[in-house]
Design a protein around this motif. Structure first.
Motif, PDB file in Angstrom:
ATOM      1  N   ASP A  56      12.013  34.780  54.354  1.00 16.07           N
ATOM      2  CA  ASP A  56      11.274  33.570  54.654  1.00 16.07           C
ATOM      3  C   ASP A  56      12.072  32.746  55.673  1.00 16.07           C
ATOM      4  O   ASP A  56      13.266  32.498  55.473  1.00 16.07           O
ATOM      5  CB  ASP A  56      11.058  32.761  53.370  1.00 16.07           C
ATOM      6  N   ARG A  57      11.415  32.313  56.754  1.00 15.55           N
ATOM      7  CA  ARG A  57      12.106  31.602  57.827  1.00 15.55           C
ATOM      8  C   ARG A  57      12.727  30.296  57.339  1.00 15.55           C
ATOM      9  O   ARG A  57      13.883  30.001  57.606  1.00 15.55           O
ATOM     10  CB  ARG A  57      11.149  31.321  58.981  1.00 15.55           C
ATOM     11  N   SER A  58      11.967  29.495  56.605  1.00 15.05           N
ATOM     12  CA  SER A  58      12.471  28.194  56.162  1.00 15.05           C
ATOM     13  C   SER A  58      13.605  28.349  55.151  1.00 15.05           C
ATOM     14  O   SER A  58      14.575  27.577  55.168  1.00 15.05           O
ATOM     15  CB  SER A  58      11.346  27.344  55.584  1.00 15.05           C
ATOM     16  N   GLN A  59      13.504  29.342  54.302  1.00 12.93           N
ATOM     17  CA  GLN A  59      14.563  29.594  53.319  1.00 12.93           C
ATOM     18  C   GLN A  59      15.843  30.055  54.029  1.00 12.93           C
ATOM     19  O   GLN A  59      16.946  29.617  53.694  1.00 12.93           O
ATOM     20  CB  GLN A  59      14.089  30.667  52.342  1.00 12.93           C
ATOM     21  N   THR A  60      15.688  30.919  55.016  1.00 13.18           N
ATOM     22  CA  THR A  60      16.833  31.406  55.778  1.00 13.18           C
ATOM     23  C   THR A  60      17.477  30.271  56.556  1.00 13.18           C
ATOM     24  O   THR A  60      18.712  30.159  56.597  1.00 13.18           O
ATOM     25  CB  THR A  60      16.392  32.522  56.750  1.00 13.18           C
ATOM     26  N   LEU A  61      16.661  29.407  57.150  1.00 10.30           N
ATOM     27  CA  LEU A  61      17.179  28.258  57.885  1.00 10.30           C
ATOM     28  C   LEU A  61      17.970  27.343  56.960  1.00 10.30           C
ATOM     29  O   LEU A  61      19.062  26.880  57.304  1.00 10.30           O
ATOM     30  CB  LEU A  61      16.035  27.494  58.553  1.00 10.30           C
ATOM     31  N   GLY A  62      17.446  27.093  55.777  1.00  8.87           N
ATOM     32  CA  GLY A  62      18.140  26.249  54.804  1.00  8.87           C
ATOM     33  C   GLY A  62      19.484  26.814  54.398  1.00  8.87           C
ATOM     34  O   GLY A  62      20.487  26.089  54.324  1.00  8.87           O
ATOM     35  N   SER A  63      19.526  28.107  54.138  1.00 12.24           N
ATOM     36  CA  SER A  63      20.799  28.718  53.724  1.00 12.24           C
ATOM     37  C   SER A  63      21.809  28.722  54.876  1.00 12.24           C
ATOM     38  O   SER A  63      23.008  28.536  54.649  1.00 12.24           O
ATOM     39  CB  SER A  63      20.575  30.124  53.189  1.00 12.24           C
ATOM     40  N   CYS A  64      21.328  28.888  56.101  1.00  8.58           N
ATOM     41  CA  CYS A  64      22.229  28.854  57.258  1.00  8.58           C
ATOM     42  C   CYS A  64      22.791  27.450  57.470  1.00  8.58           C
ATOM     43  O   CYS A  64      23.960  27.289  57.817  1.00  8.58           O
ATOM     44  CB  CYS A  64      21.508  29.327  58.518  1.00  8.58           C
ATOM     45  N   LYS A  65      21.957  26.428  57.248  1.00 10.07           N
ATOM     46  CA  LYS A  65      22.433  25.048  57.369  1.00 10.07           C
ATOM     47  C   LYS A  65      23.481  24.737  56.304  1.00 10.07           C
ATOM     48  O   LYS A  65      24.487  24.087  56.578  1.00 10.07           O
ATOM     49  CB  LYS A  65      21.267  24.065  57.256  1.00 10.07           C
ATOM     50  N   LYS A  66      23.259  25.214  55.077  1.00  8.82           N
ATOM     51  CA  LYS A  66      24.232  25.009  54.003  1.00  8.82           C
ATOM     52  C   LYS A  66      25.557  25.679  54.353  1.00  8.82           C
ATOM     53  O   LYS A  66      26.633  25.111  54.136  1.00  8.82           O
ATOM     54  CB  LYS A  66      23.713  25.576  52.685  1.00  8.82           C
ATOM     55  N   GLU A  67      25.468  26.894  54.877  1.00 10.64           N
ATOM     56  CA  GLU A  67      26.675  27.621  55.244  1.00 10.64           C
ATOM     57  C   GLU A  67      27.428  26.886  56.351  1.00 10.64           C
ATOM     58  O   GLU A  67      28.660  26.786  56.321  1.00 10.64           O
ATOM     59  CB  GLU A  67      26.294  29.032  55.717  1.00 10.64           C
ATOM     60  N   LEU A  68      26.686  26.335  57.321  1.00 12.10           N
ATOM     61  CA  LEU A  68      27.310  25.560  58.394  1.00 12.10           C
ATOM     62  C   LEU A  68      27.994  24.318  57.833  1.00 12.10           C
ATOM     63  O   LEU A  68      29.127  23.995  58.213  1.00 12.10           O
ATOM     64  CB  LEU A  68      26.250  25.166  59.429  1.00 12.10           C
ATOM     65  N   ASP A  69      27.336  23.620  56.922  1.00 12.05           N
ATOM     66  CA  ASP A  69      27.934  22.433  56.302  1.00 12.05           C
ATOM     67  C   ASP A  69      29.210  22.791  55.538  1.00 12.05           C
ATOM     68  O   ASP A  69      30.212  22.056  55.597  1.00 12.05           O
ATOM     69  CB  ASP A  69      26.939  21.752  55.360  1.00 12.05           C
ATOM     70  N   ASN A  70      29.185  23.918  54.826  1.00  8.56           N
ATOM     71  CA  ASN A  70      30.371  24.362  54.085  1.00  8.56           C
ATOM     72  C   ASN A  70      31.529  24.678  55.029  1.00  8.56           C
ATOM     73  O   ASN A  70      32.684  24.358  54.738  1.00  8.56           O
ATOM     74  CB  ASN A  70      30.052  25.583  53.223  1.00  8.56           C
ATOM     75  N   MET A  71      31.218  25.303  56.168  1.00  5.75           N
ATOM     76  CA  MET A  71      32.261  25.619  57.142  1.00  5.75           C
ATOM     77  C   MET A  71      32.867  24.345  57.724  1.00  5.75           C
ATOM     78  O   MET A  71      34.089  24.260  57.899  1.00  5.75           O
ATOM     79  CB  MET A  71      31.690  26.475  58.267  1.00  5.75           C
TER      80      MET A  71
END
Length: 78
Positions: A56-71
């Motif tokens: 799912d595009r929106s789910q993938t975008l959300g997880s990528c944003k979380k990963e960016l915030d964690n980094m």
């Protein structure tokens, strides 16, 4: 300055450089996902494999944003 502290500083700088590189890559991923049309398909690669799964595009975008915030948080902690 002792050689151990110099080695530690060099190691820390290397970690920061590597993390900055990963953050830049993740920013590109987030931007690309953000700019995709709604009807586009997104595939996620299985870790340690060459297999891709439809996601799912929106789910993938959300997880990528979380990963960016964690980094970013990890970089600040260093």
């Amino acid at each position: 300055m002792s050689s151990k502290s110099r080695d530690n500083e060099e190691t820390l700088e290397g970690l920061k450089e590597e993390l900055n590189k990963k953050i830049k890559e993740q920013k590109v991923v987030v931007d690309e996902l953000s700019n995709l049309k709604k009807n586009r398909r997104v595939y996620v690669q299985q870790r340690n494999s060459n297999i891709f799964f439809l996601a799912d595009r929106s789910q993938t975008l959300g997880s990528c944003k979380k990963e960016l915030d964690n980094m970013k948080k990890e970089l600040q902690d260093l």
